[in-house]
Write an enzyme that holds these catalytic residues in place. Structure first.
Site, PDB file in Angstrom:
ATOM      1  N   CYS A 125      30.114   8.027   7.186  1.00 60.08           N
ATOM      2  CA  CYS A 125      29.298   6.946   6.653  1.00 60.08           C
ATOM      3  C   CYS A 125      27.974   6.934   7.398  1.00 60.08           C
ATOM      4  O   CYS A 125      27.753   7.735   8.292  1.00 60.08           O
ATOM      5  CB  CYS A 125      30.028   5.611   6.733  1.00 60.08           C
ATOM      6  SG  CYS A 125      30.453   5.151   8.394  1.00 60.08           S
ATOM      7  N   THR A 135       0.850  -1.196   0.000  1.00 59.06           N
ATOM      8  CA  THR A 135       0.000   0.000   0.000  1.00 59.06           C
ATOM      9  C   THR A 135       0.883   1.243   0.000  1.00 59.06           C
ATOM     10  O   THR A 135       1.859   1.326   0.746  1.00 59.06           O
ATOM     11  CB  THR A 135      -0.931  -0.020   1.249  1.00 59.06           C
ATOM     12  OG1 THR A 135      -1.684  -1.234   1.186  1.00 59.06           O
ATOM     13  CG2 THR A 135      -1.860   1.172   1.261  1.00 59.06           C
TER      14      THR A 135
END
Ligand code: PLP
Length: 374
Positions: free
Chosen positions: A317, A231
């Site tokens: 990172c 959905t």
């Protein structure tokens, strides 16, 4: 962001645009499931389709080419894994979502190097493509997230065509910052991410040319023309559409170039030995990646943060730790210089005062470390 802070980390995530916020709040009341036939369902459907047209317009594509995903990472995975090719050729400076997905895709992976300037080495790409005639996808980003350096996509497409390879581009950083005309670009697939444009995190899209066969990563209901079951994230998608629309209507490249240039001129005044990666090359207007010899990224990021300025280390990172930048490494930047790399990235909310605050904060750190060294 509070008035006293300057957020200069738009390449990590761009603050929510007011247009996106308004569209998301309205969409929260859309009520239905976009697959339902009743009026509530159709209202939700119209929110999704309006956003699809807005996202398509940002890159000059048509709405039926757009598949909504959970973000840039998923769009990259759908492109690389879904294309079902035997060979993947990626550049050495791709985002981890391309590098790691390529490694996990089950195809043979070739990494094409970049030059010392941070631009894909086209001769090497040509040779890699010529070596093997199996079905191949080339994935090269539009612009790099750490340095902002724009990649030679037109030439990549030309070479790929000569070797009958498909082309995907990760345009997560390029979209909304540089004009994109899908028909001229000539790629087969393009990844986008909402939160780099001022939408919420957790929504993105893969734009794919008509007729391309893509195996879905997620199977289930028939949503998104069976390319991505589940959905729809109506609220996120509505915000994505509104942010894409705002980015298209208000092209800010000229304004951001002036601010970025002011920042870099101020930086060089403060630290004449500062190295600006990609200076003089075609770069995104909003990005400045630099290092000041002798200053570590960790020190700079923390000192600037304490002074109210949010930037990131060129090599941050996703865990937030400062690691080794594979981008600067691929460019052959010396390890100790790369360890000082800072990324300042501007966006829709950036004003002159933010640049001046960043320069004032940098001045304090640079002068303090000079006193220590004396
Ligand atoms: N590609 C590039 C170039 C990026 O900079 C990022 C995010 O940092 C992504 C992909 C991943 O996008 P998302 O955060 O929407 O998964």
């Amino acid at each position: 962001m509070t008035a006293m802070r300057s957020y200069l980390d738009h390449n990590a995530t761009s603050p929510l645009r007011p247009e996106a916020r308004a569209a998301m709040i309205a969409a929260l009341d859309a009520g239905g499931n976009a697959s339902s036939v009743h009026r509530e369902g159709q209202l939700a459907r119209s929110v999704v389709e309006t956003a699809r047209a807005q996202v398509a317009a940002l890159v000059g594509a048509s709405a039926d080419m757009v598949t909504f995903t959970s973000g840039g990472t998923e769009a990259n995975a759908l492109a690389l894994k879904g294309a079902g090719v035997e060979r993947l050729v990626i550049s050495a400076i791709e985002h981890p979502s391309v590098i790691e997905t390529a490694r996990a895709a089950g195809a043979e992976v070739h990494v094409a190097p970049v030059t010392a300037e941070g631009v894909l080495d086209l001769d090497r790409l040509d040779r890699v493509l010529a070596r093997d005639k199996r079905r191949c996808l080339v994935s090269v980003m539009m612009a790099n997230n750490e340095t902002g350096i724009v990649q030679p996509l037109a030439q990549v497409v030309e070479l790929a065509r000569q070797h009958q390879a498909l082309v995907h581009t990760d345009a997560v950083q390029g979209a909304g910052k540089t004009p994109i005309a899908w028909p001229i670009l000539g790629v087969d697939m393009m990844s986008l991410s909402g939160h780099k444009l001022g939408a919420a995190q957790g929504v993105g899209a893969l734009v794919a040319r008509d007729g391309l066969t893509l195996t879905p990563l997620i199977e289930g209901g028939g949503q998104e023309k069976k390319r991505r079951a589940g959905t729809e994230n109506i609220c996120g998608i509505a915000g994505f559409g509104a942010a894409a629309d705002a980015a298209r209507v208000r092209d800010e490249a000229a304004r951001l170039t002036v601010l970025r240039d002011r920042f870099e001129a101020g930086l060089v005044d403060l630290a004449p030995d500062a190295v600006i990666f990609g200076a003089g090359l075609e770069r995104l207007a909003n990005t400045s990646c630099f290092a000041v010899p002798g200053l570590t990224a960790q020190l700079l990021v923390i000192a600037l943060d304490l002074d109210g300025v949010a930037v990131s280390s060129g090599s941050a990172c996703s865990s937030g730790k400062v690691g080794r930048s594979h981008v600067l490494q691929a460019m052959g930047v010396a390890q100790d210089l790369a360890a000082g790399a800072i990324r300042v990235s501007l966006g829709w909310s950036t004003r002159e005062v933010d640049i001046e605050r960043a320069l004032a904060a940098l001045k304090t750190v640079i002068e303090r470390s000079a006193r220590r060294a004396a």
